[in-house]
Scaffold this motif. Structure first.
Motif, PDB file in Angstrom:
ATOM      1  N   TYR A  54       0.852  -1.233   0.158  1.00  0.00           N
ATOM      2  CA  TYR A  54       0.231   0.150   0.064  1.00  0.00           C
ATOM      3  C   TYR A  54       0.683   1.219  -0.012  1.00  0.00           C
ATOM      4  O   TYR A  54       0.696   2.121  -0.732  1.00  0.00           O
ATOM      5  N   SER A  71       1.129   4.142  -2.806  1.00  0.00           N
ATOM      6  CA  SER A  71       0.433   5.653  -2.318  1.00  0.00           C
ATOM      7  C   SER A  71       1.792   6.727  -2.269  1.00  0.00           C
ATOM      8  O   SER A  71       1.518   7.757  -2.150  1.00  0.00           O
ATOM      9  N   HIS A  77       2.530   8.502  -7.622  1.00  0.00           N
ATOM     10  CA  HIS A  77       1.757   7.612  -6.839  1.00  0.00           C
ATOM     11  C   HIS A  77       0.266   7.363  -7.410  1.00  0.00           C
ATOM     12  O   HIS A  77      -0.107   8.190  -8.298  1.00  0.00           O
ATOM     13  N   LYS A 123      -6.558   6.797  -4.802  1.00  0.00           N
ATOM     14  CA  LYS A 123      -7.137   6.002  -3.789  1.00  0.00           C
ATOM     15  C   LYS A 123      -7.806   4.845  -4.559  1.00  0.00           C
ATOM     16  O   LYS A 123      -7.730   3.604  -4.014  1.00  0.00           O
ATOM     17  N   ILE A 178      -5.666   2.345  -6.032  1.00  0.00           N
ATOM     18  CA  ILE A 178      -4.934   1.421  -5.053  1.00  0.00           C
ATOM     19  C   ILE A 178      -5.637   0.466  -4.368  1.00  0.00           C
ATOM     20  O   ILE A 178      -5.561  -0.729  -4.362  1.00  0.00           O
TER      21      ILE A 178
END
Length: 421
Positions: free
Chosen positions: A343, A347, A355, A358, A361
């Motif tokens: 994670y 991120s 990155h 949300k 991910i």
């Protein structure tokens, strides 16, 4: 919280003591007022011991003639020779017709001269006549003819002897136990507090040492600064939400801090290379797990640290490295740190990419459930993303221009972990 807990404990001890003392006083009162039987007898006043419990005598202290008759002062003595005390007594004396009471001492006197009767009752100090003790009282009478009392009617209530008290000694033993428990509790609490302070100081030293070490790793790769701290926080939160013990949460936090210890052995040029890695360079990076395992081999006092550094890149389907472990053959700490590590990688900005957002991910993590990640752990990581916990960690571990990084997440957020940073 600790002050409130101490106050509650003190109040509980005081409540128990009050109950014991109340029980003792109630028991004593009950014994003091436990009437075994009423005692009633006509006592001869010549001093003869005609009763096995109470006898009486009367002494004429003085007498003289007056125009209205005879004034005489009498002193009555009532003696208790029984085993139990007599309480709430009264003595009835019959007097001649026309008698006048001029004075009385040491007893309350009720006059019923219409029926030629005087009733003596105790005053506050002589309500009881204890075993083998006596009480006395006096009266000054005026009679038409000389008067010599020969008997008095006595009524009293026999009280059970204190020797028959079985509850009192038990309560006294309970009070003794209470005292031992009270002193023992506070002594133990004091010792535990000192132990915790020493333990927290030891943990603080451990954490400071670990953070000093990971600062060297952070210095090698500015794009991953704070990575180890964030992974440690994510991993500890997963363990907490899984319901693991405080010790387990603490150990997983330590394991997360040192999971990338082996990166210290990777050359900076390889670690920070912006382009595609060669097979040899990729192998060097993958070998950081083996290097970390060797580096932490001697740190056996903290469970799971070495195994986490060695196996956190294993995959649930067995396609990871360095040993290709599959499923639950991968140590739990390594599985937890593995999903937290992934994670944070997704991120964070890297030298070779920006990155992910949300939603990207969450999609990546859910797609990796059962292949890259333990499916039982994926839900906890996704929940932490959705409820914003990961954002709190990022803010707490962000660089602070006014001083060193600091955590405001407390021990209650991670049971058993004294942050000390």
């Amino acid at each position: 919280m600790n002050v409130e807990k101490s106050l509650n404990t003190l109040m509980m001890f005081m409540a128990v003591l009050m109950m014991l003392l109340t029980g003792y006083l109630v028991n004593k009162y009950a014994l003091d007022n436990n009437v075994s039987s009423e005692y009633k007898s006509d006592l001869n006043l010549n001093g003869a011991r005609l009763s096995d419990k109470i006898y009486a005598s009367c002494e004429k202290k003085r007498e003289h003639r007056t125009p209205s008759g005879y004034d005489a002062e009498f002193e009555f003595l009532i003696t208790n020779i029984g085993d139990n005390r007599i309480s709430n007594w009264k003595a009835n004396l019959m007097v001649p017709e026309g008698t006048v009471v001029k004075n009385s001492w040491d007893a309350a006197l009720n006059q019923h001269l219409d029926r030629n009767e005087l009733i003596f009752a105790p005053e506050y100090y002589n309500i009881d006549i204890n075993s083998y003790e006596a009480t006395s009282f006096r009266v000054l009478l005026n009679t038409i003819e000389p008067f010599e009392p020969d008997s008095i009617n006595f009524v009293g209530y026999e009280i059970l002897s204190g020797q028959k008290d079985f509850i009192g000694p038990i309560i006294m033993v309970a009070i003794g136990i209470w005292l031992v428990a009270f002193v023992g509790y506070w002594v133990t609490r004091f010792n535990v507090r000192n132990y915790k302070e020493r333990q927290q100081n030891d943990i603080k030293i451990i954490l400071q040492s670990m953070n000093t070490f990971i600062s060297f790793i952070d210095a090698k790769d500015p794009y991953t600064r704070g990575h180890s701290k964030r992974v440690a926080m994510y991993a500890a939160e997963i363990a907490k939400r899984m319901g693991l013990s405080g010790d387990e949460v603490q150990n997983i936090y330590y394991a997360g801090l040192l999971h990338d210890a082996g990166k210290i052995s990777i050359p900076d040029a390889v670690l920070n290379k912006p382009g595609k890695l060669t097979d040899e360079e990729r192998k060097l990076i993958q070998n950081h797990t083996i290097a970390g395992g060797k580096m932490l081999k001697q740190m056996s006092s903290i469970r799971g640290i070495r195994e986490t550094a060695l196996y956190h890149h294993e995959r649930y389907d067995g396609t990871g490295y360095p040993e290709g472990l599959r499923g639950e053959a991968i140590p739990l700490y390594a599985r937890i740190v593995g999903v937290a590590d992934s994670y944070d990688a997704m991120s964070s900005n890297r030298v070779y990419r920006r990155h992910l957002n949300k939603d990207e991910i969450i999609e990546e993590i859910q797609n990796g459930s059962g292949t890259q990640f333990d499916p039982d752990l994926v839900k906890y990581m996704v929940d932490m993303i959705n409820d914003g916990y990961v954002n709190v960690v990022k803010m707490e571990t962000a660089d602070n221009d006014n001083g060193p990084n600091s955590f405001h997440i407390t021990e209650s957020d991670i049971p058993g972990v004294y942050m000390g940073i």
